[in-house]
Scaffold this active site. Structure first.
Site, mmCIF file in Angstrom:
data_model
loop_
_atom_site.group_PDB
_atom_site.id
_atom_site.type_symbol
_atom_site.label_atom_id
_atom_site.label_comp_id
_atom_site.label_asym_id
_atom_site.label_seq_id
_atom_site.Cartn_x
_atom_site.Cartn_y
_atom_site.Cartn_z
ATOM 1 N N LYS A 93 4.913 9.305 8.363
ATOM 2 C CA LYS A 93 4.896 8.595 9.968
ATOM 3 C C LYS A 93 6.001 9.216 10.759
ATOM 4 O O LYS A 93 6.025 10.513 11.471
ATOM 5 C CB LYS A 93 4.857 7.253 10.010
ATOM 6 C CG LYS A 93 3.842 6.852 9.080
ATOM 7 C CD LYS A 93 3.629 5.147 9.122
ATOM 8 C CE LYS A 93 2.490 4.730 7.962
ATOM 9 N NZ LYS A 93 1.167 4.705 8.413
ATOM 10 N N ASP A 131 9.293 3.008 -0.809
ATOM 11 C CA ASP A 131 8.279 3.190 -0.004
ATOM 12 C C ASP A 131 8.670 3.205 1.454
ATOM 13 O O ASP A 131 8.409 2.058 1.990
ATOM 14 C CB ASP A 131 7.032 3.054 -0.555
ATOM 15 C CG ASP A 131 5.753 3.641 0.631
ATOM 16 O OD1 ASP A 131 4.594 3.373 0.282
ATOM 17 O OD2 ASP A 131 6.356 4.122 1.591
ATOM 18 N N TYR A 140 1.050 -1.212 0.101
ATOM 19 C CA TYR A 140 0.057 0.028 -0.041
ATOM 20 C C TYR A 140 0.752 1.308 0.085
ATOM 21 O O TYR A 140 1.943 1.462 0.754
ATOM 22 C CB TYR A 140 -0.902 -0.071 1.230
ATOM 23 C CG TYR A 140 -1.805 1.095 1.378
ATOM 24 C CD1 TYR A 140 -1.672 2.112 2.462
ATOM 25 C CD2 TYR A 140 -2.803 1.455 0.632
ATOM 26 C CE1 TYR A 140 -2.329 3.150 2.519
ATOM 27 C CE2 TYR A 140 -3.713 2.506 0.649
ATOM 28 C CZ TYR A 140 -3.613 3.386 1.640
ATOM 29 O OH TYR A 140 -4.314 4.588 1.908
HETATM 30 P P1 KE4 Z 1 -0.444 8.534 4.756
HETATM 31 O O1 KE4 Z 1 -1.108 9.010 3.462
HETATM 32 O O2 KE4 Z 1 -1.595 7.580 5.125
HETATM 33 O O3 KE4 Z 1 0.217 9.073 5.551
HETATM 34 O O4 KE4 Z 1 0.732 7.311 3.920
HETATM 35 C C1 KE4 Z 1 0.325 6.334 3.053
HETATM 36 C C2 KE4 Z 1 1.155 5.241 3.130
HETATM 37 C C3 KE4 Z 1 2.183 5.204 2.084
HETATM 38 N N1 KE4 Z 1 3.111 4.110 2.311
HETATM 39 C C4 KE4 Z 1 3.021 3.015 3.172
HETATM 40 C C5 KE4 Z 1 3.972 1.914 3.221
HETATM 41 C C6 KE4 Z 1 1.953 3.258 4.354
HETATM 42 O O5 KE4 Z 1 1.890 2.241 5.309
HETATM 43 C C7 KE4 Z 1 0.955 4.394 4.166
HETATM 44 C C8 KE4 Z 1 -0.166 4.339 5.331
HETATM 45 N N2 KE4 Z 1 -0.308 3.428 6.240
HETATM 46 C C9 KE4 Z 1 -1.524 3.008 6.498
HETATM 47 C C10 KE4 Z 1 -1.402 1.861 7.568
HETATM 48 N N3 KE4 Z 1 -0.411 0.701 7.183
HETATM 49 C C11 KE4 Z 1 -2.078 4.132 7.433
HETATM 50 C C12 KE4 Z 1 -3.608 3.941 7.960
HETATM 51 C C13 KE4 Z 1 -4.706 4.525 7.420
HETATM 52 O O6 KE4 Z 1 -4.854 4.202 6.182
HETATM 53 O O7 KE4 Z 1 -5.511 4.966 8.246
#
Ligand code: KE4
Length: 422
Positions: free
Chosen positions: A265, A237, A142
Site C-alpha cells: 500500500k 503484517d 486478512y
Molecule cells: P494486496 O495483495 O491486496 O496488495 O494486500 C493484501 C493484504 C495483506 N495484508 C493486509 C493487512 C491487507 O489489508 C491486505 C489487503 N487489504 C485489502 C483491504 N483491507 C485489499 C482490498 C481488496 O482486496 O481489494
C-alpha cells in the site's frame, strides 16, 4: 442508465463480478459500484462527474491523497526513462534505504508486487528458516489471498462470507492454526499443542480487515514473548499499518520488534508494490544469497519505486500526531451525533483510520465485529454515498483519512451522517 451503470453492465460480461477485486463490487452494501474517472486530494469524481469525499483512499496507499504532485511528477519522469528493465536500478536501493531507516526491526528488505506476495513470501521464509510448517493467524485478519491464509480471513473473504477456502486443498490449510484476535490464552493453548511445529505467528498489529480493531494492552508483547519462548518467528503484517499508524509503523508506535514485516500500500504510493523484510540473519536465507526461493518479473519496478520514494520522502516530513488529533476529534463528533439520536455506534479509531460499528458493545475481535449490525452499515454506506461521501463498501473494512482531508470534508460527512440518523 448513467455511464457508470453502463460500464458496470459491460464489465460484468468479461470481468468476474465486473471488478478486479471482489470487495469493490459493493455486494455487501447492496448497491452497484461507481466507476471513478479521477482522484484529486481527498476527493474522487465518478465517470458521471459526481464528486465524493473519499474515505476509501484506494484501501490505504493514499495517505497523501490522490495525485499528490511530487508522486505524480516522480512517476512521469521515471516513465520517460523506461518502465522496466529486469535489472537492478538505483531507485530500488533508495526505497529499500527509506524502509530500512524507518522500521526499527528491518535490516534487509525485498520488494514484491503486492501485499499478498509479501505475506506469502514472509511465511515461506519463516517456514524455511525454522524448518517448521505450522503457523498461527487470527480470525478476521486478512493477509492477502495466499492459499494458506484463506482460513477465517477478514476483508473480502469476510465481506462475501466465503465459506472455508474453496479451491484450496485441505492439506494446505492443515497447518494454519486459528485464534481469536486479542486472545493470548488461545495462542498459549495452540503453542502447548503445536509449539515444536509452529514456524510463525502472523498478525495485523492493528487489525483493519474486520473493521478496525486495535490490539489490547499486552497482546503484541505477549505474542513476542510466546514466539521467543518457542523459537517461532513473529511476523507483523504491516501492509495497512506500515507508514500509516506512524512513520515507523505499528512496530515503532508500540515498541515491539517483529522478526519479519510485510509491507504494501503506502510504500507504493498507489502503484503495485509489496515488500517483506526483517533481521539480517533471516533475510540472508532468501535467494540468491540463501536457498529460500522467491522472485518476480516486476519486483522493484522503477515506476513503483519512484512513487514509493516520493511518498515516503514526503511522509517523513509530515505531522502524524496532528492528523491523528483531527481524526480523533472528528470521530468524537460523529459518535456524539449518533448517541444524541439514540443510535448505538462504536467508532473504533487509531491514527488516521476509523470504522463505524453499529453496535452498543466494544468490538475487540471477529466475533464482536460480526455481531455489529452490518445491514445498518449497508444502509449507512448507501446514504452517505448518495450524499457525496465515499466510505469503504463493507462493514469489515476501515476508513482511511489522508493529510488532504479538510475540515470542510469532515463537516460534509457529519451533515450527511446527521441526515441518516434522522
Ligand atoms: P494486496 O495483495 O491486496 O496488495 O494486500 C493484501 C493484504 C495483506 N495484508 C493486509 C493487512 C491487507 O489489508 C491486505 C489487503 N487489504 C485489502 C483491504 N483491507 C485489499 C482490498 C481488496 O482486496 O481489494
Amino acid at each position: 442508465m448513467n455511464r457508470s451503470s453502463r460500464l458496470f453492465a459491460a464489465a460484468r460480461q468479461i470481468i468476474p463480478g465486473g471488478v478486479n477485486s471482489p470487495v469493490r463490487a459493493c455486494m455487501a452494501v447492496g448497491c452497484d459500484p461507481i466507476f471513478i474517472a479521477r482522484g484529486q486530494g481527498s476527493a474522487v469524481t465518478s465517470v458521471d462527474g459526481v464528486r465524493y469525499v473519499d474515505f476509501l483512499g484506494s484501501w490505504g496507499p493514499l495517505l497523501l491523497g490522490h495525485a499528490f504532485e511530487t508522486v505524480r511528477d516522480a512517476v512521469c519522469s521515471a516513465m520517460e526513462r523506461g518502465a522496466s528493465f529486469g535489472a537492478p536500478c538505483e531507485d530500488e536501493l533508495r526505497l529499500a534505504e527509506l524502509v530500512v531507516n524507518a522500521l526499527p526491526s528491518v535490516d534487509m528488505v525485498r520488494m514484491v508486487n503486492s501485499g499478498t506476495e509479501a505475506t506469502m513470501s514472509a511465511l515461506r521464509l519463516a517456514r524455511g528458516y525454522t524448518g517448521r510448517s505450522g503457523f498461527i493467524k487470527f480470525e478476521g485478519c486478512y493477509h492477502g489471498h495466499g492459499d494458506a491464509f484463506l482460513a477465517s480471513a477478514g476483508s473480502g473473504v469476510a465481506t462475501l462470507s466465503i465459506p472455508g477456502t474453496p479451491g484450496v486443498p485441505p492439506a494446505v490449510v492443515a497447518n494454519t492454526f486459528l485464534a481469536p484476535y486479542n486472545d493470548l490464552e488461545a495462542v498459549r493453548r495452540l503453542f502447548s499443542s503445536h509449539g515444536p511445529d509452529i514456524a510463525a505467528v502472523i498478525v495485523e498489529p492493528v487489525a483493519g480487515n474486520m473493521g478496525l480493531v486495535p490490539p489490547s494492552p499486552g497482546f503484541l508483547q505477549g505474542l513476542r514473548d510466546l514466539c521467543d519462548a518457542h523459537g517461532s518467528l513473529l511476523i507483523f503484517d504491516e501492509v495497512i499499518t506500515g507508514f500509516r499508524v506512524s512513520y515507523r509503523g505499528a512496530q515503532g508506535r508500540f515498541g515491539i520488534a517483529p522478526d519479519l514485516t510485510a509491507l504494501g500500500k503506502i510504500i507504493g504510493g498507489g502503484l503495485p508494490v509489496g515488500a517483506y523484510g526483517g533481521n539480517r540473519a533471516i533475510m540472508e536465507s532468501v535467494a540468491p544469497c540463501g536457498e529460500i526461493y522467491q522472485a518476480g518479473t516486476l519486483s522493484g519496478n522503477p515506476l513503483a519505486m519512484a512513487a514509493g520514494i516520493a511518498t515516503l520522502e514526503e511522509l517523513r516530513r509530515r505531522d502524524y500526531a496532528a492528523l491523528e488529533e483531527r481524526v480523533e476529534a472528528f470521530c468524537r463528533e460523529l459518535e456524539d451525533l449518533f448517541r444524541r439520536k439514540g443510535i448505538a455506534v462504536h467508532i473504533s479509531r487509531l491514527a488516521s483510520m476509523f470504522t463505524l460499528f453499529f453496535s452498543s458493545a466494544p468490538v475487540t475481535d471477529f466475533t464482536s465485529a460480526k455481531a455489529a449490525d452490518s445491514g445498518c452499515y449497508a444502509r449507512f454506506f448507501r446514504h452517505m454515498r448518495d450524499n457525496g461521501i465515499f466510505l469503504a463498501p463493507s462493514a469489515f473494512e476501515t476508513a482511511m483519512v489522508s493529510f488532504c482531508h479538510t475540515d470542510a470534508d469532515f463537516n460534509a460527512t457529519l451533515e450527511a451522517a446527521l441526515s441518516f440518523a434522522g
